[in-house]
Scaffold this active site. Structure first.
Site, short mmCIF file in Angstrom:
data_model
loop_
_atom_site.label_atom_id
_atom_site.label_comp_id
_atom_site.label_asym_id
_atom_site.label_seq_id
_atom_site.Cartn_x
_atom_site.Cartn_y
_atom_site.Cartn_z
NE ARG A 210 3.65 -8.47 11.12
CZ ARG A 210 2.87 -7.39 10.96
NH1 ARG A 210 1.56 -7.48 11.10
NH2 ARG A 210 3.40 -6.22 10.67
CD GLU B 295 -2.65 -1.06 2.63
OE1 GLU B 295 -3.45 -0.12 2.82
OE2 GLU B 295 -2.44 -1.95 3.48
CE LYS C 271 3.38 0.46 4.77
NZ LYS C 271 2.79 0.57 3.42
#
Length: 794
Positions: free
Chosen positions: A499, A279, A509
């Site tokens: 992850r 993103e 983020k």
């Protein structure tokens, strides 16, 4: 006005002034003021300690720690602890941590002072001689092991042994003595010390992430040598498709008809197709490095293609700056996209498919508020508009597209399964209204697709064979396949992996954005961040990051957090081979060589590489004159047998130069501050001192050596996992950035360019920062020479 009043202390003084009075550096003080909770706590602590007029910096730093870490269940005892701090009965971080542990188990009940003092080491004085004795005893006990392992010896374990025997010893003194004893026992580090240890052949064992030692990863198994072996080949993937194509409405695995599969194979030619879909709402971090390694790496290993696809469905959070950064950093990491695409490239296709979804009875326009949607989903209740006529939803969706409905007044929701055990099947939103121009698509659209709607469809349209993502998306796999099946589209193979979580940092983020926008750090490329831009600015190479990612492997185990030390191991491995050596003194202490004529300068050869032959390409010139500078920490007035620095009457070797012997010391009027050391050098090098120091010299009388600025970076957070803390900003390490403006370097560094990497001998690896100018060079420390981090977190 309200904010201004809230930011004043009880006596009307501004918190910033109050914090500076107790010795906090200006940056820490300003950062603290930006956090209302920490500001209130620290202000209360200062008043409770009765130091509103100021105090010693050491005491102030301890008070700061109390304000951020004191256990809330024992606040009634905080004034007692503060009295011990102000009176210097508790004066070290180790004692303070012991106090926190004591009060954490005490709560609000009364406690015995003698038990508290014993637990915190109050009154215990540990002399340097005591520490020297303990370290000497430890080295005698461990001598055979250390001689066998040499510089592969785990310094953290040695540190832990000393701490068990003397918990109140100054850790800096302990570390220095351990290093000194290592050097005394082993001598100079050799090329053999840097070679990887040879291991006996043994059956490969799958190593879980949490079991890998900090100092050097073990020999990889076959699976780790080729981490992509866990993924099915296209043939295996297609075999699964053809075997199950006839099953009705699958949810958890791909199911394609022969017709769809043949069309897909014609488009791909049977090759692997993956995508890296970030993103564009922030800078990429080290977790994205793992995603890139898997997405691009699998395609490369199988001779396939990988898209760089911007998942740009939220125009409010996206910027052109982030888009440009992502493309640049992907290239820096060594990956070349097959194509660069945007989800917004498919907005028309996505809209038309949404219309088709409504026509098929699988979507409806809803008027519930976000709060109502949340409540109904929690209660597994259908929306009042779920069963509205298809024609009505088609008309309303067209009104949404044409801007006829206000923002927030309608959404398009998928008609999934409100009674499912999977929350991600509760009629997810497919489209919402946003009257916001798009950074890539412009102002054509006022409705935007959600991630849950767009992601799987674009995967299908781009003929992705392997849709790879992290484990938090595993519960969305059902929705992924439900939507593609409802539209009759090709379904990729989906697989989730763990992850990448690294200690002493945050990866969210949202949290990274908070750190940047609130100026807790100096931008997205601050070298303390685990953003790839920050790591690059710190001097970390992309190849060492990829080696780190490959070393931890691709697994579905989501319970581990990787020690930052392991990344640093890979960084050192590369920089030790590539970074030329040079000499820099961080805290200069002047040494005047009295038996060398003032103004005379000798040019000596120094090696860029420890094992290189002396030739023009492998050496640089170091001037030697009668005024040299050594580190302040390499001189002390009292000598001892285990100390290898300079002291009155003692000799040391100046690396690449001559032995010098201290003959006199000039001390300031305060009878403590050392202004200058005087020494004689041995031009014939007859003496053979054990201590070897780095140094720089004046190149002409009265002219200081080349002055440079050095920035020492450390872990950004004190805790290993700050993300799990409620007050995670209160865990910021106040010493994560230390700026040294008056360091001296050898003249050969004057032409260093931004991005050039060096090993400052005895100090660590450094890189020239982008803030450098022709008048002033600035160096960032990438990593220390050897790990000095206490794995116990103490």
């Amino acid at each position: 006005m309200v904010l201004k009043d809230e930011n004043r202390s009880n006596d009307g003084e501004q918190p910033l002034d109050l914090f500076l009075k107790i010795g906090l550096d200006e940056r820490t003080a300003k950062n603290t003021v930006a956090n209302n909770k920490v500001t209130a706590n620290l202000t209360d602590v200062i008043h409770e300690a009765a130091v509103t007029d100021g105090c010693d910096r050491t005491i102030g730093n301890l008070l700061y720690t109390v304000a951020t870490k004191f256990p809330a269940n024992a606040l009634v005892h905080r004034p007692t602890l503060l009295q011990y701090i102000v009176s210097s009965k508790i004066k070290t971080p180790a004692q303070l941590e012991a106090a926190f542990s004591f009060f954490a188990t005490t709560g609000s009940e009364n406690f015995k002072i003698n038990e508290f003092e014993e637990a915190c080491g109050v009154g215990v004085e540990v002399s340097i001689e005591d520490v020297e004795r303990i370290v000497a005893e430890l080295f005698e006990e461990q001598k055979n092991v250390i001689l066998e392992l040499r510089y592969r010896t785990n310094v953290g374990e040695l540190f832990g042994h000393v701490r068990k025997r003397q918990p109140w010893a100054d850790p800096k003194i302990v570390k220095k003595l351990i290093d000194t004893n290592l050097y005394s026992l082993l001598g100079e580090r050799t090329a053999a010390d840097d070679e990887k240890p040879k291991k006996k052949k043994e059956k490969p064992v799958k190593i879980e992430e949490h079991s890998i030692p900090v100092d050097a990863p073990p020999k990889p198994s076959e699976e780790e040598l080729n981490p992509f072996s866990i993924f099915p080949s296209p043939e295996e993937n297609y075999k699964v498709h053809t075997e199950v194509f006839f099953s009705d409405r699958p949810v958890l695995r791909a199911c394609n008809s022969r017709e769809i599969l043949e069309k897909h194979l014609k488009a791909t030619g049977g090759k692997v197709f993956t995508r890296f879909p970030p993103e564009p709402n922030g800078y990429l971090h080290i977790g994205h490095a793992k995603a890139m390694f898997i997405d691009f790496g699998l395609a490369k290993e199988r001779g396939g293609c990988c898209y760089l696809r911007y998942d740009d469905t939220n125009p409010e959070a996206e910027k052109k700056e982030y888009i440009d950064h992502i493309e640049e950093i992907v290239s820096w990491m060594g990956w070349k996209p097959f194509k660069i695409t945007y989800t917004s490239d498919y907005f028309q296709d996505l809209y038309e498919l949404a219309v088709e979804l409504i026509r098929r009875g699988h979507a409806y326009v809803d008027h519930q508020t976000p709060e109502e949607i949340k409540e109904y989903r929690e209660k597994k209740m259908n929306s009042p508009w779920r069963d509205r006529p298809i024609a009505e939803s088609l008309k309303l969706f067209d009104d949404m597209k044409r801007g006829m409905i206000e923002e927030g007044k309608a959404t398009l929701r998928m008609k999934q399964d409100m009674q499912s055990d999977n929350y991600n099947m509760y009629d997810l939103i497919a489209y919402r209204i946003k009257f916001t121009p798009h950074p890539h698509a412009g102002d054509k659209w006022c409705i935007y697709p959600s991630y849950d709607y767009a992601h799987c469809i674009v995967d299908s349209l781009e003929n992705i064979t392997h849709s790879l993502c992290t484990l938090e998306f595993e519960t969305r796999r059902a929705s992924y396949y439900w939507l593609l099946d409802a539209l009759g589209l090709y379904q990729p193979y989906v697989w989730e992996y763990s992850r990448l979580n690294v200690t002493n940092t945050v990866m969210s983020k949202r949290k990274l954005n908070r750190l940047v926008t609130a100026k807790w750090v100096d931008g997205w490329d601050d070298p303390r961040l685990m953003t790839l831009a920050g790591l690059r600015r710190r001097g970390v190479t992309s190849t060492s990051i990829n080696a780190f990612v490959k070393g931890i492997g691709i697994t579905r185990s989501d319970s581990s957090i990787i020690q930052l030390d392991r990344l640093e191991y890979h960084i050192r491995e590369e920089l030790n081979k590539e970074a030329p050596r040079t000499l820099v003194v961080l805290h200069p202490l002047k040494v005047v060589i009295t038996n060398l004529e003032a103004g005379s300068v000798m040019d000596l050869d120094a090696k860029k590489w420890p094992d290189a032959q002396i030739d023009q390409s492998s050496v640089y010139k170091v001037p030697f004159s009668n005024v040299v500078y050594i580190e302040h920490s390499d001189f002390r007035m009292k000598d001892s047998k285990d100390y290898y620095g300079l002291a009155p009457g003692k000799s040391v070797l100046l690396r690449y130069a001559f032995p010098i012997k201290c003959t006199d010391v000039v001390i300031d009027d305060d009878k403590e501050t050392i202004l200058e050391v005087r020494a004689e050098y041995d031009p014939l090098k007859k003496s053979k001192p054990k201590g070897v120091l780095h140094w720089v010299a004046e190149t002409s009388p009265g002219v200081d050596p080349l002055k440079v600025e050095v920035r020492l970076f450390d872990r950004l957070f004190l805790s290993e996992n700050p993300a799990e803390l409620d007050d995670w900003l209160g865990d910021l390490n106040p010493e994560s950035k230390v700026v040294i403006k008056g360091a001296y370097s050898v003249p050969s560094l004057k032409d260093a360019a931004v991005g050039d990497r060096f090993q400052f001998e005895r100090l660590g690896y450094f890189v020239v920062d982008k803030d450098s100018t022709t008048e002033k060079l600035i160096f960032n420390r990438t990593v220390t020479l050897r790990d000095s981090y206490n794995k116990a977190g103490k």
